[in-house]
Write an enzyme that holds these catalytic residues in place. Structure first.
Site, PDB file in Angstrom:
ATOM      1  N   GLU A 125      25.409  37.875  65.657  1.00 60.91           N
ATOM      2  CA  GLU A 125      24.138  37.666  66.398  1.00 60.91           C
ATOM      3  C   GLU A 125      24.526  37.744  67.758  1.00 60.91           C
ATOM      4  OE1 GLU A 125      22.766  33.715  65.577  1.00 60.91           O
ATOM      5  OE2 GLU A 125      21.415  34.582  64.187  1.00 60.91           O
TER       6      GLU A 125
ATOM      7  N   GLU B  36      20.749  36.834  57.308  1.00 65.92           N
ATOM      8  CA  GLU B  36      20.636  35.211  57.239  1.00 65.92           C
ATOM      9  C   GLU B  36      19.362  34.848  56.778  1.00 65.92           C
ATOM     10  OE1 GLU B  36      22.923  33.358  60.329  1.00 65.92           O
ATOM     11  OE2 GLU B  36      24.316  34.856  60.415  1.00 65.92           O
TER      12      GLU B  36
HETATM   13  C1  GLA Z   1      22.844  31.802  62.834  1.00 68.28           C
HETATM   14  C2  GLA Z   1      24.467  32.236  62.887  1.00 68.28           C
HETATM   15  C3  GLA Z   1      24.929  31.383  61.492  1.00 68.28           C
HETATM   16  C4  GLA Z   1      24.844  30.056  61.587  1.00 68.28           C
HETATM   17  C5  GLA Z   1      23.307  29.991  61.549  1.00 68.28           C
HETATM   18  C6  GLA Z   1      22.651  28.508  61.382  1.00 68.28           C
HETATM   19  O1  GLA Z   1      22.156  32.541  62.426  1.00 68.28           O
HETATM   20  O2  GLA Z   1      24.477  33.475  62.796  1.00 68.28           O
HETATM   21  O3  GLA Z   1      26.561  31.704  61.957  1.00 68.28           O
HETATM   22  O4  GLA Z   1      25.381  29.457  62.444  1.00 68.28           O
HETATM   23  O5  GLA Z   1      22.656  30.347  62.681  1.00 68.28           O
HETATM   24  O6  GLA Z   1      23.219  27.847  60.272  1.00 68.28           O
END
Ligand code: GLA
Length: 590
Positions: free
Chosen positions: A158, A234
């Site tokens: 991210e 995700e």
């Molecule tokens: C983001 C991050 C993950 C995690 C999620 C929340 O998407 O990439 O590593 O922290 O948020 O659980």
């Protein structure tokens, strides 16, 4: 050898179309003895892939000293997934977020005050390179191009939520390729304009992270990337908890409905999380801007709960998968036994103040040093100075406290100072002539894992003042609590006398034994009624932090941490307990 790539919108495995139905399981949050059980359940749930992050700080706990043993045996986890019949997606980053301490970055990076994280800064990249030199050769034989189960790997994590340095992203990409990573590479970002712009790299597949509104997320992605597979890297089907906040849940039906949409749109998916597990030890992360550390449980309200049992969500999700990709009848592994071992009295204790020299390393300096400057990564640091008197009364100020200090004057508890807690009354005290000893026990409650305040040094970052006057002349003790076997305990009570608890609010270690008569121990849950805040050790293993503030009420102890016969339980209580008893129950209380 297998091939995994895409043509147009379609992923192809050995040239056959495939929809990736993946679930995240973090090997570092599950004891190795249970990896197979959790992976079998993932497979039985209708998934074809497991995804895991790789936390750098677990694998390089000290610079140049690497650990790939036990719970850090990533290769074994991947091989087990392969045996179970799953493909594997690896997200080695170097940064992983993941509610994990410092987003997986090693705390020792912060010993260098000039260190700049997550951008094209050569001293940072040198550390990444040294780590990749150790990590990636281990993964190379496990790539699908070499006959292994790893079909894809992620670059950074991210990144667009944090920065926009393409030179850095490309450097990480090239570092992977240079070390033999020739499987599909991808990035993942939230579906906002700036995130996609900051996180994407030319020629690399972008995926999106979201919990709902997949249709809108994919539409936004389509503004930046067309005619490529759509994947939710995700799918937040649950959520994590911070201390002092409500426990998060999400309805199974709601998750099932969103998954249905993802499949209808021909999307691939990775459940974040399929099984969350536990933030053992001091490995929980924290969020900002109001500093909020994550609790010990990483249950995540996922399809498998913290102790690995399928929940209502597991079945609801499986039904949706079955609708699109018909499954064989469900066969689950045998349930794992759970047991209520009852109440144990912790008959021995050791007050922290009298054993500092035995369990801590002392440093003396004019001004308080951060934990990192003291060469310490995790745990507590004890700071002590002498306050000369007489003096007028001024408020005690810590500039800045990372994260929570309990304060003592001549070893008497006088209050607590916490990071970002502004509404507490200031601590003031009269200093008797000729002066008094001021002591601060500072807990590192977990480094920030997300956002602009990632650089999160611990302990006391600048100084301690009475009013505007900085206090100088400090003794400091590092208390990493990485070895509780060297604590000199004394018998303070017997079975019939449990009055002997120290109710003076001084930090104290307590020790007792749990006797297990059965040949095979069972999973159990620790309940700490009457206790306030501290750390739990089971047979020397740091299980994690507890806090009466909640929302966590019970602490999961997987059976492999126990043994038949005598088990040593140590509790480090920072404040006080009403009784030196603890109870083992057979169910989590949420
Ligand atoms: C983001 C991050 C993950 C995690 C999620 C929340 O998407 O990439 O590593 O922290 O948020 O659980």
């Amino acid at each position: 050898m297998a091939t995994f790539h895409y043509e147009g919108e379609q992923f192809l495995l050995d040239n056959e179309p495939i929809t990736i139905i993946s679930g995240a399981i973090h090997y570092f949050r599950v004891v190795p003895q249970y990896w197979r059980d959790r992976l079998l359940k993932l497979k039985a749930g209708g998934f074809n892939t497991v995804e895991t992050y790789v936390p750098w700080n677990l694998h390089e706990p000290q610079e140049g000293k690497f650990n790939f043993e036990g719970i850090a045996d990533l290769e074994q986890f991947i091989k087990t997934a392969e045996e179970v019949g799953l493909h594997v997606i690896v997200r080695p980053s170097p940064y992983i977020c993941a509610e994990w301490e410092f987003g997986g970055l090693p705390a020792w990076l912060l010993a260098d005050s000039d260190m700049v994280l997550r951008c094209f800064y050569q001293p940072f990249l040198d550390k990444v390179d040294a780590y990749f030199d150790e990590l990636l050769p281990r993964l190379e034989p496990l790539l699908c191009t070499n006959g292994g189960p790893i079909i894809a790997m992620q670059i950074e994590n991210e990144y667009g939520s944090y920065g926009n340095d393409k030179q850095y992203l490309n450097y990480v990409k090239d570092s992977m390729i240079k070390r033999g990573v020739d499987v599909l590479l991808f990035t993942s970002d939230g579906p906002d304009h700036h995130m996609l712009q900051g996180g994407m790299i030319d020629g690399i597949l972008e995926t999106v992270n979201l919990g709902s509104r997949a249709e809108q997320g994919f539409a936004q992605l389509a503004l930046y990337q067309q005619n490529k597979p759509k994947m939710v890297m995700e799918f937040w089907n649950g959520w994590f908890d911070h201390w002092r906040e409500e426990h998060h849940t999400r309805e199974a039906d709601d998750v099932a409905a969103e998954l249905d949409i993802i499949f209808k749109l021909n999307g691939s998916v990775n459940f974040y999380m399929f099984h969350g597990g536990t933030n053992f030890g001091f490995y929980n992360g924290a969020n900002n801007p109001k500093y909020s550390p994550t609790v010990t449980s990483y249950d995540y309200d996922a399809p498998l709960n913290e102790c690995g049992e399928p929940t209502e969500k597991f079945y609801a999700v499986r039904d949706v998968i079955n609708k699109y990709f018909p499954l064989e009848p469900l066969v689950l592994p045998e349930p794992i036994a759970k047991k209520a071992y009852g109440t144990v009295t912790l008959q021995e204790s050791a007050p922290l103040f009298s054993i500092l020299d035995q369990i801590g390393t002392k440093t003396t300096a004019a001004y308080p040093l951060t934990m990192e400057k003291l060469g310490q990564d995790y745990g507590f640091t004890f700071y002590q100075t002498f306050v000369p008197a007489p003096r007028d009364t001024y408020p005690l100020e810590i500039q800045e406290v990372r994260d929570r200090a309990t304060v003592y004057l001549d070893e008497e508890y006088i209050g607590v100072i916490e990071r970002d807690v502004e509404d507490e009354p200031k601590i003031t005290f009269d200093t008797p002539a000729p002066g008094a000893t001021l002591s601060l026990l500072v807990e590192n409650m977990g480094r920030t894992n997300y956002g602009p305040l990632l650089r999160d040094c611990k302990g006391i970052t600048e100084g301690v003042r009475l009013g505007n006057q900085f206090l100088y002349g400090w003794d400091m003790y590092t208390l990493p609590l990485d070895n509780v076997t060297n604590i000199p305990f004394q018998q303070t009570m017997d079975d019939t006398n449990i009055i002997g608890v120290d109710n003076t609010k001084r930090p104290t270690f307590y020790r007792g034994s749990l006797h297990i008569a059965d040949a095979e121990p069972a999973d159990t849950f620790l309940k700490l009624e009457g206790w306030t805040k501290g750390v739990i050790f089971i047979n020397g293993f740091n299980l994690g932090r507890y806090w009466s503030e909640g929302p966590q009420k019970t602490y999961y102890i997987p059976a492999p941490l126990l043994r038949s016969g005598t088990n040593e339980i140590v509790i480090f209580e920072i404040h006080e307990t009403t009784a030196a008893t603890i109870t083992f129950v057979d169910q989590a209380e949420l």
